[in-house]
Write an enzyme that holds these catalytic residues in place. Structure first.
Site, PDB file in Angstrom:
ATOM      1  N   ASP A   1      -8.614   4.279  -5.976  1.00  0.00           N
ATOM      2  CA  ASP A   1      -9.371   5.349  -5.730  1.00  0.00           C
ATOM      3  C   ASP A   1     -10.630   5.070  -6.292  1.00  0.00           C
ATOM      4  OD1 ASP A   1      -7.189   6.750  -5.057  1.00  0.00           O
ATOM      5  OD2 ASP A   1      -6.760   7.855  -7.157  1.00  0.00           O
TER       6      ASP A   1
HETATM    7  N1  URA Z   1      -2.848   5.334  -8.298  1.00  0.00           N
HETATM    8  C1  URA Z   1      -3.568   6.212  -8.325  1.00  0.00           C
HETATM    9  O1  URA Z   1      -3.548   7.441  -8.562  1.00  0.00           O
HETATM   10  N2  URA Z   1      -4.953   5.831  -8.101  1.00  0.00           N
HETATM   11  C2  URA Z   1      -5.163   4.450  -7.648  1.00  0.00           C
HETATM   12  O2  URA Z   1      -6.314   4.147  -7.405  1.00  0.00           O
HETATM   13  C3  URA Z   1      -4.015   3.759  -7.661  1.00  0.00           C
HETATM   14  C4  URA Z   1      -3.026   4.046  -7.973  1.00  0.00           C
END
Ligand code: URA
Length: 253
Positions: free
Chosen positions: A114
């Site tokens: 993310d």
């Molecule tokens: N889980 C999440 O919530 N975000 C990420 O970036 C990776 C795993």
């Protein structure tokens, strides 16, 4: 799995050499080699595991350029960058490459993070590597360091281990290892990669993720000397660690 130490001094497997040169996926390369389409120093070589370094390799008589390091990268993704090609989502991780690498349309992200997540990210031209890093069937462990607000459920650890049915999903999550490190700090090892999975799991367990950082994939740790925003070529030894069989990193939580 071959030992990662010494892998580079022995050179690179022939199937990896062809894949890294961008001529085939690793699986296709193995097929080409077994069919006798590849020569090493003028001799047909049918062994995909043969290591090559300085030898002359030809595919159907055409010289295969040495796949010098630099096609695949390990990036320390900083917070605030999107794992996306879409320019409207700038800044994107690809914007970090410009100084070091020519802009390349063929670079793929193996396991997205993310925008608000930092940590180890693999960028590669090798679709086979992406598949091997992201296919849920491989159950490759990915370790996340989590900061959170709120109170996790008292039974959060066994519930994460048993699997959680998250809103909108058809199946429960795969067993995950949750370790509470201290107030508002935890480590979570996942063996799959659903969208926003860590954040959704914590929410289901009663807490809100405030910081998220991935510091290990397979047996490969994010190098301590790789600053946020920095990248380095992925070595053959790194690839072997990334693809280490599940279970070999169990004790490293
Ligand atoms: N889980 C999440 O919530 N975000 C990420 O970036 C990776 C795993």
């Amino acid at each position: 799995m071959a030992s990662s130490t010494g892998g580079e001094s022995r050179g690179m497997r022939l199937d990896a050499w062809l894949a890294r040169a961008g001529l085939a996926s690793r699986r296709e390369a193995r097929g080409l080699i077994r069919r006798g389409a590849v020569t090493v120093e003028g001799e047909i070589c049918r062994d995909p595991a043969r290591h090559v370094r300085d030898e002359v390799v030809r595919l159907e008589e055409a010289l295969v350029e040495s796949p010098a390091e630099g096609r695949d990268f390990l990036l320390h993704k900083p917070i605030g960058y999107a794992c996306s090609r879409d320019e409207r989502e700038s800044p994107r991780v690809f914007d970090l490459l410009e100084a070091d690498v020519p802009r390349r349309r063929d670079l793929l992200i193996a396991g997205r993070l993310d925008r608000a997540t930092s940590g180890l990210l693999v960028l590669t031209t090798d679709g086979d590597l992406v598949h091997r890093l992201t296919h849920p069937g491989r159950k490759l462990p990915k370790r996340y360091r989590v900061g959170f607000d709120g109170e996790l459920a008292a039974d959060a650890v066994p519930r994460a281990r048993a699997g959680l049915l998250l809103a909108g999903d058809e199946r429960p999550t795969r067993p995950a290892e949750l370790v509470i490190e201290g107030p508002g700090r935890a480590t979570l090892v996942l063996r799959e990669g659903r969208t926003h999975q860590v954040r959704r799991m914590f929410r289901a367990l009663g807490a809100e993720v405030t910081t998220l950082h991935r510091d290990r994939v397979g047996d490969l740790d994010l190098p301590a000397d790789l600053a946020p925003g920095a990248l380095r070529p992925l070595s053959e030894a790194d690839r072997e660690r990334l693809l280490a069989e599940p279970g070999s990193s169990e004790s490293s939580l």
